[in-house]
Design a protein around this motif. Sequence first.
Motif, short mmCIF file in Angstrom:
data_model
loop_
_atom_site.label_atom_id
_atom_site.label_comp_id
_atom_site.label_asym_id
_atom_site.label_seq_id
_atom_site.Cartn_x
_atom_site.Cartn_y
_atom_site.Cartn_z
N ARG A 37 0.84 -1.21 0.00
CA ARG A 37 0.00 0.00 0.00
C ARG A 37 0.87 1.25 0.00
NH1 ARG A 37 -5.30 0.26 0.73
NH2 ARG A 37 -6.41 -1.65 1.22
N GLY A 38 0.51 2.21 -0.84
CA GLY A 38 1.25 3.47 -0.94
C GLY A 38 2.39 3.44 -1.95
N GLN A 39 2.79 2.25 -2.37
CA GLN A 39 3.85 2.14 -3.38
C GLN A 39 3.30 2.49 -4.75
OE1 GLN A 39 5.12 -1.93 -3.33
NE2 GLN A 39 6.57 -1.62 -1.66
N LYS A 40 4.04 3.26 -5.50
CA LYS A 40 3.68 3.55 -6.88
C LYS A 40 4.48 2.64 -7.78
CE LYS A 40 2.32 8.31 -6.20
NZ LYS A 40 2.46 9.69 -6.63
N VAL A 41 3.83 2.10 -8.79
CA VAL A 41 4.48 1.21 -9.74
C VAL A 41 4.24 1.75 -11.14
CG1 VAL A 41 4.50 -1.12 -10.70
CG2 VAL A 41 4.15 -0.81 -8.25
N THR A 42 5.30 1.86 -11.91
CA THR A 42 5.18 2.22 -13.31
C THR A 42 5.37 0.96 -14.14
OG1 THR A 42 6.04 4.44 -12.91
CG2 THR A 42 6.10 3.66 -15.18
N LEU A 43 4.40 0.69 -14.99
CA LEU A 43 4.46 -0.47 -15.88
C LEU A 43 4.65 0.00 -17.32
CD1 LEU A 43 1.37 -2.56 -14.71
CD2 LEU A 43 3.76 -2.96 -14.13
N VAL A 44 5.39 -0.77 -18.07
CA VAL A 44 5.45 -0.62 -19.52
C VAL A 44 5.02 -1.96 -20.07
CG1 VAL A 44 6.87 -0.21 -21.55
CG2 VAL A 44 7.27 1.11 -19.46
N LEU A 45 3.87 -1.94 -20.77
CA LEU A 45 3.30 -3.15 -21.34
C LEU A 45 3.51 -3.11 -22.84
CD1 LEU A 45 -0.06 -2.99 -19.36
CD2 LEU A 45 2.03 -4.23 -18.73
N ILE A 46 3.92 -4.24 -23.40
CA ILE A 46 4.16 -4.33 -24.83
C ILE A 46 3.00 -5.11 -25.46
CG2 ILE A 46 5.74 -5.10 -26.65
CD1 ILE A 46 6.89 -2.90 -24.77
N PRO A 84 5.99 -3.85 -32.10
CA PRO A 84 5.43 -3.84 -30.74
C PRO A 84 4.97 -2.43 -30.36
CG PRO A 84 7.82 -3.94 -30.65
CD PRO A 84 7.44 -4.02 -32.10
N PHE A 85 3.89 -2.37 -29.59
CA PHE A 85 3.31 -1.09 -29.19
C PHE A 85 3.41 -0.97 -27.67
CE2 PHE A 85 0.00 1.96 -28.20
CZ PHE A 85 0.15 2.90 -29.22
N PRO A 86 4.25 -0.04 -27.18
CA PRO A 86 4.42 0.13 -25.73
C PRO A 86 3.31 0.99 -25.12
CG PRO A 86 5.87 1.62 -26.88
CD PRO A 86 5.14 0.83 -27.93
N VAL A 87 2.85 0.59 -23.95
CA VAL A 87 1.86 1.36 -23.21
C VAL A 87 2.41 1.53 -21.79
CG1 VAL A 87 -0.49 1.40 -22.28
CG2 VAL A 87 -0.04 0.41 -24.54
N GLN A 88 2.49 2.75 -21.34
CA GLN A 88 2.97 3.02 -19.98
C GLN A 88 1.78 3.28 -19.06
OE1 GLN A 88 6.19 5.81 -19.59
NE2 GLN A 88 5.66 6.26 -17.49
N MET A 89 1.83 2.69 -17.88
CA MET A 89 0.76 2.87 -16.90
C MET A 89 1.37 3.16 -15.54
SD MET A 89 -1.76 -0.27 -17.91
CE MET A 89 -3.02 0.24 -16.75
N GLN A 90 0.70 3.98 -14.77
CA GLN A 90 1.12 4.30 -13.41
C GLN A 90 0.08 3.70 -12.46
OE1 GLN A 90 3.87 6.40 -12.49
NE2 GLN A 90 3.49 5.75 -10.42
N MET A 91 0.52 2.84 -11.59
CA MET A 91 -0.37 2.20 -10.61
C MET A 91 -0.02 2.73 -9.24
SD MET A 91 -1.56 0.46 -13.06
CE MET A 91 -2.69 -0.77 -12.55
N ASN A 92 -1.02 3.14 -8.48
CA ASN A 92 -0.79 3.68 -7.12
C ASN A 92 -1.14 2.66 -6.07
OD1 ASN A 92 0.05 6.21 -8.07
ND2 ASN A 92 -2.07 6.84 -8.34
#
Length: 92
Positions: A37-46, A84-92
């Motif tokens: 909880r409280g950690q931020k995660v940045t994902l890059v999905l291909i 490939p198509f990269p998508v960046q997401m920020q998860m809180n």
Amino acid sequence: MRKLTILLLSLSLGASFIRSQNDQRLDDDSGCYEKGRGQKVTLVLIVNSAGFISEAYANSSTTKAECFKAAYLGAHMPVPPFSPFPVQMQMN
């Protein structure tokens, strides 16, 4: 004009991607938000040419990050205009 076209295409695909992942409830049903909880995660999905997430990367190797990577890997999204198509997401 080319930059505007690319931007509009990215925004349109981004909106489609968000709708698709929300409809599938990938993040909500994964239980990943409860980890770290409280950690931020940045994902890059291909996203590959068939619209499947074929690779997932995170900015850390925490339990939360690994959970989100596993939740998205293999999921089907809208078919991208190129791969490939990269998508960046920020998860809180």
